[in-house]
Design an enzyme around this catalytic site. Structure first.
Site, PDB file in Angstrom:
ATOM      1  N   GLU A 176       0.826  -1.211   0.000  1.00  0.00           N
ATOM      2  CA  GLU A 176       0.000   0.000   0.000  1.00  0.00           C
ATOM      3  C   GLU A 176       0.859   1.259   0.000  1.00  0.00           C
ATOM      4  O   GLU A 176       0.725   2.148   0.838  1.00  0.00           O
ATOM      5  CB  GLU A 176      -0.957  -0.015   1.199  1.00  0.00           C
ATOM      6  CG  GLU A 176      -1.866  -1.234   1.165  1.00  0.00           C
ATOM      7  CD  GLU A 176      -3.044  -1.197   2.129  1.00  0.00           C
ATOM      8  OE1 GLU A 176      -4.079  -1.786   1.837  1.00  0.00           O
ATOM      9  OE2 GLU A 176      -2.919  -0.562   3.187  1.00  0.00           O
ATOM     10  N   GLU A 367      -5.791  -8.241  -1.350  1.00  0.00           N
ATOM     11  CA  GLU A 367      -6.451  -8.089  -0.047  1.00  0.00           C
ATOM     12  C   GLU A 367      -7.904  -7.701  -0.270  1.00  0.00           C
ATOM     13  O   GLU A 367      -8.196  -6.780  -1.044  1.00  0.00           O
ATOM     14  CB  GLU A 367      -5.808  -6.978   0.792  1.00  0.00           C
ATOM     15  CG  GLU A 367      -4.483  -7.315   1.381  1.00  0.00           C
ATOM     16  CD  GLU A 367      -3.969  -6.229   2.328  1.00  0.00           C
ATOM     17  OE1 GLU A 367      -4.792  -5.559   2.980  1.00  0.00           O
ATOM     18  OE2 GLU A 367      -2.743  -6.065   2.394  1.00  0.00           O
TER      19      GLU A 367
HETATM   20  C1  BG6 Z   1      -4.556  -3.168   4.683  1.00  0.00           C
HETATM   21  C2  BG6 Z   1      -3.221  -3.618   5.191  1.00  0.00           C
HETATM   22  O1  BG6 Z   1      -4.561  -1.796   4.635  1.00  0.00           O
HETATM   23  O2  BG6 Z   1      -5.686  -3.449   5.445  1.00  0.00           O
HETATM   24  C3  BG6 Z   1      -3.259  -4.787   6.149  1.00  0.00           C
HETATM   25  O3  BG6 Z   1      -2.346  -3.901   4.121  1.00  0.00           O
HETATM   26  C4  BG6 Z   1      -4.431  -4.621   7.090  1.00  0.00           C
HETATM   27  O4  BG6 Z   1      -2.028  -4.872   6.795  1.00  0.00           O
HETATM   28  C5  BG6 Z   1      -5.715  -4.601   6.272  1.00  0.00           C
HETATM   29  O5  BG6 Z   1      -4.509  -5.586   8.101  1.00  0.00           O
HETATM   30  C6  BG6 Z   1      -6.966  -4.512   7.100  1.00  0.00           C
HETATM   31  O6  BG6 Z   1      -6.886  -3.460   7.989  1.00  0.00           O
HETATM   32  P1  BG6 Z   1      -7.141  -3.636   9.542  1.00  0.00           P
HETATM   33  O7  BG6 Z   1      -6.865  -2.303  10.126  1.00  0.00           O
HETATM   34  O8  BG6 Z   1      -8.560  -4.031   9.650  1.00  0.00           O
HETATM   35  O9  BG6 Z   1      -6.206  -4.690  10.001  1.00  0.00           O
END
Ligand code: BG6
Length: 468
Positions: A176, A367
């Site tokens: 990111e 993701e």
């Molecule tokens: C992304 C990141 O922004 O979101 C991850 O690359 C992160 O590392 C994921 O875990 C979800 O966000 P969160 O804050 O719910 O863990």
């Protein structure tokens, strides 16, 4: 021309899951590992470094993936994963970041981890830097504000490319990378002092990250000719708050603030629109002679991105970002999770089309997932809400493929519960596999399948056909 317009997912589609070293491994000082920024930010990536803190820091032990990876990978294999994305903790390989020799025990850990994946027929996808920079590099050099980090990073990536060249064929640079605007310490390994020119620092560090990415792509192709190197951005979508032209144009500009990063990494040059931003903010970048040629020659092979939700943006308002994307106004047409994230599966189809129209390079959703509270009732977790979330997003992926988008794969975020990056909590759970650990750090670490486990297994075995 691509001719992939058959309904459904292409053969060899990379179904799987994704995690990051610092949110899962724990063992934060074991086998010679050094401290990274992630180890000293107990409240998550959105907050600041607290080196002397006595606060509960769940990342230090996380879900102890460091010692449980065999059991966890067996569960991923049972779900039929074709691929698994994780990151290498730079500080396991170079504990301080500026040493000349790597730490053999750290290298051995990832050898064992990748062997275990390959044994189960799971293709590793590896992020080289996921929200963690060696702390020593931040304290002694100013992190990525310093050009020296390009050399340290190059040394690190050369070591891992040589070491894992027969095991890892899919790589990504900085997780990111565009989030350096919102969470500069996590995404860019920089801290910004009160009187410092924030934009100057961010654009200079970004330039170093771009050059480091280009050099990594170059070395990756030289050392592992059959490997692919991707860029990785946070690209949850943005909508204008209304059809007022000001809302529409400002939302467009805000989107471009993110797309700037993929524009440079995939097209290989700084876009015209950034010149105006630099001029109006009096930004002067140190760009060395060969830098622009490197950016142009060594562009990313694919675009990996995270997508969780969409944000609605009203002109003239200030916005800030967190892990899932930006925080804007409320969209009345969408449901919202307890963490305030607005669920928008159609937005994924929109973003996939937007990105493919812009770049015509393969896309990889690395993701996507639902982080929420889970309830253990009579020993079971019936997470139908998670199944619904994933089902809806997969349906839209399928539509996007029929639209003509070249989509390589889908790695669900957090297939096993891990520590949240945004908040440092355990209770914001994403997994198809529950881990017995709570926000106070209590629990046996026992793994348990949720209802979604068998559902996702069926999705993979039917290559996305059976979503019921
Ligand atoms: C992304 C990141 O922004 O979101 C991850 O690359 C992160 O590392 C994921 O875990 C979800 O966000 P969160 O804050 O719910 O863990």
């Amino acid at each position: 021309m691509t001719t992939n317009n058959k309904p459904g997912f292409p053969e060899g589609f990379l179904w799987g899951g994704a995690i990051a070293a610092n949110q899962a491994e724990g063992a934060y000082l074991e086998d010679g590992k050094g401290l990274s920024t992630a180890d000293v930010m107990p409240d998550g990536v959105m907050r600041e470094i607290k080196e002397e803190s006595n606060e509960m820091n769940l990342y230090h032990k996380a879900i102890d993936f460091y010692h449980h990876y065999e059991e966890d990978i067996a569960l991923f294999a049972e779900m039929g994963f074709k691929t698994f994305r994780t990151s290498i903790a730079w500080t396991r390989i170079f504990p301080y970041g500026d040493e000349l020799e790597p730490n053999e025990k750290g290298l051995q850990f990832y050898d064992d981890l990748f062997d275990e994946l390959i044994k189960h027929g799971i293709e590793p996808v590896v992020t080289l830097s996921h929200y963690e920079t060696p702390l020593h590099l931040v304290k002694s050099y100013g992190g990525w504000k310093s050009r020296k980090l390009i050399d340290f990073f190059t040394r690190y990536v050369e070591v891992v490319f040589h070491r894992y060249k027969d095991k890892v064929k899919y790589w990504m640079g900085f997780n990111e990378i565009n989030n350096i605007h919102n969470i500069p310490t996590a995404a860019g390994g920089i801290t910004i002092k009160e009187n410092e020119d924030r934009l100057q620092a961010i654009f200079q560090a970004s330039h170093h990250l771009f050059v480091a990415s280009a050099v990594a792509t170059k070395r990756c192709h030289e050392i592992i000719p059959d490997a692919k190197m991707g860029a990785m951005l946070s690209l949850s979508g943005i909508y204008p708050n209304t059809c007022h032209p000001d809302d529409v144009f400002e939302a467009y500009e805000l989107r471009r603030r993110s797309l700037f990063f993929s524009d440079v990494l995939l097209r290989g040059y700084y876009p015209n629109y950034v010149q105006r931003i630099w001029r109006e903010n009096n930004i002067k970048l140190d760009i060395e002679q060969n830098d622009l040629a490197l950016l142009e020659k060594y562009t990313a092979d694919y675009l990996g991105f995270s997508y969780y939700r969409t944000t609605t943006y009203k002109a003239g308002t200030t916005t800030f970002g967190n892990t899932g994307g930006l925080v804007g106004t409320d969209n009345p047409y969408l449901e919202t999770t307890p963490w305030g994230w607005q669920i928008d599966s159609k937005g994924l189809r929109y973003v996939l089309n937007e990105l493919y129209d812009r770049y015509q390079k393969p896309l990889f959703i690395v993701e996507n997932g639902l982080g929420t509270n889970d309830k253990l009732e009579n020993g079971e977790i019936n997470d139908d809400y998670r199944i619904n979330y994933v089902r809806d997003h997969i349906k839209e992926m399928k539509e996007a493929i029929i639209d003509g988008v070249d989509l390589m794969g889908y790695t669900y975020w957090g297939p096993i519960d891990i520590v949240s990056a945004g908040t440092g909590e355990m209770k914001k759970r994403y997994g198809f596999i529950h881990v017995d650990r709570d926000n106070d750090g209590n629990g046996t670490l026992e793994r348990k399948k949720k209802k979604s486990f068998n559902w996702y297994k069926k999705v993979i075995s039917s290559n996305g056909k059976d979503l019921e």
